[in-house]
Every structure is written in structure tokens, then in C-alpha cells.
Motif scaffolding. Sequence first.
Motif, PDB file in Angstrom:
ATOM      1  N   ALA A  46     -12.900 -11.343   3.869  1.00 50.71           N
ATOM      2  CA  ALA A  46     -11.953 -10.401   3.261  1.00 50.71           C
ATOM      3  C   ALA A  46     -10.514 -10.908   3.322  1.00 50.71           C
ATOM      4  O   ALA A  46      -9.664 -10.423   2.572  1.00 50.71           O
ATOM      5  N   ASP A  47     -10.228 -11.879   4.181  1.00 53.59           N
ATOM      6  CA  ASP A  47      -8.862 -12.412   4.262  1.00 53.59           C
ATOM      7  C   ASP A  47      -8.470 -13.180   2.999  1.00 53.59           C
ATOM      8  O   ASP A  47      -7.282 -13.355   2.733  1.00 53.59           O
ATOM      9  N   ILE A  48      -9.469 -13.626   2.230  1.00 48.21           N
ATOM     10  CA  ILE A  48      -9.162 -14.391   1.017  1.00 48.21           C
ATOM     11  C   ILE A  48      -9.729 -13.710  -0.234  1.00 48.21           C
ATOM     12  O   ILE A  48     -10.017 -14.372  -1.233  1.00 48.21           O
ATOM     13  N   TYR A  49      -9.867 -12.378  -0.190  1.00 49.51           N
ATOM     14  CA  TYR A  49     -10.543 -11.680  -1.283  1.00 49.51           C
ATOM     15  C   TYR A  49      -9.909 -11.928  -2.652  1.00 49.51           C
ATOM     16  O   TYR A  49     -10.611 -11.927  -3.664  1.00 49.51           O
ATOM     17  N   GLU A  50      -8.611 -12.158  -2.695  1.00 48.36           N
ATOM     18  CA  GLU A  50      -7.954 -12.357  -3.990  1.00 48.36           C
ATOM     19  C   GLU A  50      -8.374 -13.650  -4.673  1.00 48.36           C
ATOM     20  O   GLU A  50      -8.362 -13.741  -5.901  1.00 48.36           O
ATOM     21  N   ASP A  51      -8.754 -14.658  -3.883  1.00 52.58           N
ATOM     22  CA  ASP A  51      -9.128 -15.962  -4.443  1.00 52.58           C
ATOM     23  C   ASP A  51     -10.482 -16.457  -3.942  1.00 52.58           C
ATOM     24  O   ASP A  51     -10.762 -17.658  -4.020  1.00 52.58           O
ATOM     25  N   ASP A  52     -11.313 -15.567  -3.441  1.00 55.93           N
ATOM     26  CA  ASP A  52     -12.581 -15.961  -2.829  1.00 55.93           C
ATOM     27  C   ASP A  52     -13.587 -16.402  -3.891  1.00 55.93           C
ATOM     28  O   ASP A  52     -14.015 -15.590  -4.725  1.00 55.93           O
ATOM     29  N   PRO A  53     -13.998 -17.678  -3.885  1.00 57.21           N
ATOM     30  CA  PRO A  53     -14.971 -18.141  -4.887  1.00 57.21           C
ATOM     31  C   PRO A  53     -16.328 -17.448  -4.748  1.00 57.21           C
ATOM     32  O   PRO A  53     -17.023 -17.242  -5.739  1.00 57.21           O
ATOM     33  N   GLU A  54     -16.705 -17.075  -3.524  1.00 54.90           N
ATOM     34  CA  GLU A  54     -17.978 -16.391  -3.328  1.00 54.90           C
ATOM     35  C   GLU A  54     -17.952 -14.998  -3.971  1.00 54.90           C
ATOM     36  O   GLU A  54     -18.898 -14.586  -4.645  1.00 54.90           O
ATOM     37  N   LEU A  55     -16.848 -14.274  -3.805  1.00 52.52           N
ATOM     38  CA  LEU A  55     -16.692 -12.967  -4.444  1.00 52.52           C
ATOM     39  C   LEU A  55     -16.678 -13.127  -5.962  1.00 52.52           C
ATOM     40  O   LEU A  55     -17.319 -12.362  -6.685  1.00 52.52           O
ATOM     41  N   GLN A  56     -15.969 -14.142  -6.442  1.00 53.79           N
ATOM     42  CA  GLN A  56     -15.898 -14.382  -7.873  1.00 53.79           C
ATOM     43  C   GLN A  56     -17.283 -14.665  -8.454  1.00 53.79           C
ATOM     44  O   GLN A  56     -17.633 -14.168  -9.526  1.00 53.79           O
ATOM     45  N   LYS A  57     -18.082 -15.426  -7.737  1.00 52.14           N
ATOM     46  CA  LYS A  57     -19.445 -15.741  -8.184  1.00 52.14           C
ATOM     47  C   LYS A  57     -20.288 -14.468  -8.272  1.00 52.14           C
ATOM     48  O   LYS A  57     -20.996 -14.250  -9.268  1.00 52.14           O
ATOM     49  N   ILE A  58     -20.207 -13.615  -7.258  1.00 51.29           N
ATOM     50  CA  ILE A  58     -20.953 -12.351  -7.266  1.00 51.29           C
ATOM     51  C   ILE A  58     -20.492 -11.480  -8.432  1.00 51.29           C
ATOM     52  O   ILE A  58     -21.307 -10.907  -9.155  1.00 51.29           O
ATOM     53  N   ARG A  59     -19.180 -11.398  -8.636  1.00 53.93           N
ATOM     54  CA  ARG A  59     -18.645 -10.588  -9.740  1.00 53.93           C
ATOM     55  C   ARG A  59     -19.165 -11.085 -11.088  1.00 53.93           C
ATOM     56  O   ARG A  59     -19.538 -10.292 -11.947  1.00 53.93           O
ATOM     57  N   GLU A  60     -19.187 -12.400 -11.271  1.00 54.36           N
ATOM     58  CA  GLU A  60     -19.677 -12.965 -12.532  1.00 54.36           C
ATOM     59  C   GLU A  60     -21.175 -12.712 -12.713  1.00 54.36           C
ATOM     60  O   GLU A  60     -21.617 -12.326 -13.791  1.00 54.36           O
ATOM     61  N   GLU A  61     -21.959 -12.932 -11.645  1.00 56.83           N
ATOM     62  CA  GLU A  61     -23.408 -12.732 -11.727  1.00 56.83           C
ATOM     63  C   GLU A  61     -23.773 -11.281 -12.014  1.00 56.83           C
ATOM     64  O   GLU A  61     -24.701 -10.999 -12.753  1.00 56.83           O
ATOM     65  N   LYS A  62     -23.042 -10.352 -11.413  1.00 53.44           N
ATOM     66  CA  LYS A  62     -23.365  -8.926 -11.525  1.00 53.44           C
ATOM     67  C   LYS A  62     -22.599  -8.223 -12.644  1.00 53.44           C
ATOM     68  O   LYS A  62     -22.868  -7.067 -12.941  1.00 53.44           O
TER      69      LYS A  62
END
Length: 181
Positions: A46-62
Motif C-alpha cells: 500500500a505504500d506504493i499504491y499510486e504506482d504499484d505495477p501489481e495493482l495495475q496488473k490486477i486492475r487491467e485483468e479485472k
Amino acid sequence: MSVFEAWYMDEESGEDQRLPHRLSPNQPVSVQQLEHIGVFHWKLNADIYEDDPELQKIREEKGYSFTDIITIHPDKLPDYQNKLKMFYEEHLHLDDEIRYILEGSSYFDVRDEGDRWIRIAVSKGDLITLPAGIYHRFTVDESNFTKAMRLFVGEPVWKAYNRPADDFDVRKEYVNSLRSS
């Protein structure tokens, strides 16, 4: 609470909703049990949520195309007490509920296929999805503080349908999905 944890709740509804409400002895609920009822979880940074590639990948997949951030604290959320009561009313949504805890900790309660309450403790870094049609509710824990990103597919929909809402197609589809799994 740094480890994702879930358990069956006691039925002491008159007590403070912010307490853990564990049965004695505790009856833990596994990640597999949660996945069986359609609840999924990721642990992110959560410290890097603005630029987190893992979060971005989940957002794109879902397909999570819209986000906003809510801070649930007496000093930050207008009409705090009434909002907490509203969040804690048992309800369902027509879309999945997706929450990413950026700070603090709280609980999501969901009903299992036997209509028993499962309490899910979430804290910083937990991304959780609740399927459309599942009965659930939310509360802060004793810290009275959670900062969460809300994610949506398309435009955000805030409408909750309090129980009973068994006649909704999304509820029928959800219940049927449990029978077929």
C-alpha cells in the motif's frame, strides 16, 4: 493485524460491532473457504499504491477502471456514526465490491452458504473482492480508522440493497453459483 485472517462470528449482536466477535474456541475460515463463496484477496504494498505495477496488473485483468479513496474516521467522514450504521446494515450490491486498504484496519462480514457470518479482518495492503449478490456488511475495528481505495468496473455504483433482497437476479445467480461449485 498483518496477516489476512477470517473466522466464524459469535451472534452477540448487542455488543460493540467493532470487536472481533470470535467464537470460543475460535473457528477459523480458510482462504479456500472464502474463495468457494466468491471472496478473493491479494496482499499488496500500500505504500506504493499510486504506482504499484501489481495493482495495475490486477486492475487491467479485472477491468477496474474507476477508483476513489474514502477515509473512515470520526474527524474525516461527515455524519460518521450514521455512515457506520449504514455500512453495518446487512446488504448486497448488483456489482462486485472491491476495496483496497491503504491505511488502518477494519472488518468485512460475509454470509457463507449456510447463512453463518464470517468476519474477515483487513488491514493495510489487503485488496478484497466480494461478489455481486453476497450478503455482507462492513465496520471499522476498535481503531476507528480505515483509509480505503474503492475500485469499480466502469462508473461507480453506490446503491446497496438491504436484506431481504433474495428476489434480485444477481442474488439468485450468486446462490446458484454456490450450488454448482
